[in-house]
Design a protein around this motif. Structure first.
Motif, PDB file in Angstrom:
ATOM      1  N   ASP A   5       0.723  -1.344   0.176  1.00 19.78           N
ATOM      2  CA  ASP A   5      -0.060   0.020   0.035  1.00 19.78           C
ATOM      3  C   ASP A   5       1.069   1.125  -0.033  1.00 19.78           C
ATOM      4  O   ASP A   5       0.419   2.440   0.318  1.00 19.78           O
ATOM      5  N   VAL A   7       2.662   4.572  -1.053  1.00 19.74           N
ATOM      6  CA  VAL A   7       2.365   5.808  -1.900  1.00 19.74           C
ATOM      7  C   VAL A   7       3.336   6.372  -2.886  1.00 19.74           C
ATOM      8  O   VAL A   7       4.238   6.534  -2.370  1.00 19.74           O
ATOM      9  N   ARG A  49      -9.428   9.676  -4.939  1.00 24.69           N
ATOM     10  CA  ARG A  49     -10.159   8.821  -4.255  1.00 24.69           C
ATOM     11  C   ARG A  49     -10.725   7.711  -5.209  1.00 24.69           C
ATOM     12  O   ARG A  49     -10.846   6.261  -4.894  1.00 24.69           O
ATOM     13  N   CYS A  52      -8.242   5.248  -6.145  1.00 27.23           N
ATOM     14  CA  CYS A  52      -8.137   4.304  -5.009  1.00 27.23           C
ATOM     15  C   CYS A  52      -9.114   3.244  -5.056  1.00 27.23           C
ATOM     16  O   CYS A  52      -8.819   1.930  -4.684  1.00 27.23           O
ATOM     17  N   PHE A  57      -8.140  -0.328  -3.183  1.00 29.17           N
ATOM     18  CA  PHE A  57      -7.491   0.256  -1.986  1.00 29.17           C
ATOM     19  C   PHE A  57      -8.508   0.964  -1.019  1.00 29.17           C
ATOM     20  O   PHE A  57      -9.478   1.293  -1.272  1.00 29.17           O
ATOM     21  N   ALA A  59      -9.608   3.926   0.179  1.00 29.26           N
ATOM     22  CA  ALA A  59      -9.430   5.225  -0.197  1.00 29.26           C
ATOM     23  C   ALA A  59      -9.024   6.168   0.891  1.00 29.26           C
ATOM     24  O   ALA A  59      -8.207   6.950   1.036  1.00 29.26           O
ATOM     25  N   ILE A  62      -5.448   5.635   2.375  1.00 27.41           N
ATOM     26  CA  ILE A  62      -4.464   6.201   0.924  1.00 27.41           C
ATOM     27  C   ILE A  62      -4.452   7.787   1.243  1.00 27.41           C
ATOM     28  O   ILE A  62      -3.620   8.365   0.770  1.00 27.41           O
TER      29      ILE A  62
END
Length: 77
Positions: A5, A7, A49, A52, A57, A59, A62
């Motif tokens: 996960d 970034v 968003r 993601c 993921f 959101a 993240i």
């Protein structure tokens, strides 16, 4: 299950930076304009968003990481 996960820079990075800039700017002005600029800043976060969500993921998690990274690095980095 999610294996990584991390970034990384890419899709939505510009929108997150613009959102940060507008949020910071909105805190410097009074009245309804502050609310309007804050709403526009929030709207810009729809793009990362959605990316993601599309990738499967979490959101919220993240986006919190992205906000933290943008606050840490600052503009023009």
């Amino acid at each position: 299950s999610l294996q990584n996960d991390s970034v990384v820079a890419g899709g939505g990075a510009i929108e997150m930076e613009l959102s940060k800039y507008l949020r910071d700017y909105s805190r410097t002005i009074p009245g309804k304009q502050q609310l309007l600029i804050g709403a526009y800043a929030k709207a810009l976060e729809i793009i990362p968003r959605q990316l993601c969500d599309n990738a499967g993921f979490d959101a919220t998690n993240i986006l919190n990481k992205l906000r933290a990274k943008h606050a840490q690095v600052g503009p023009g980095a």
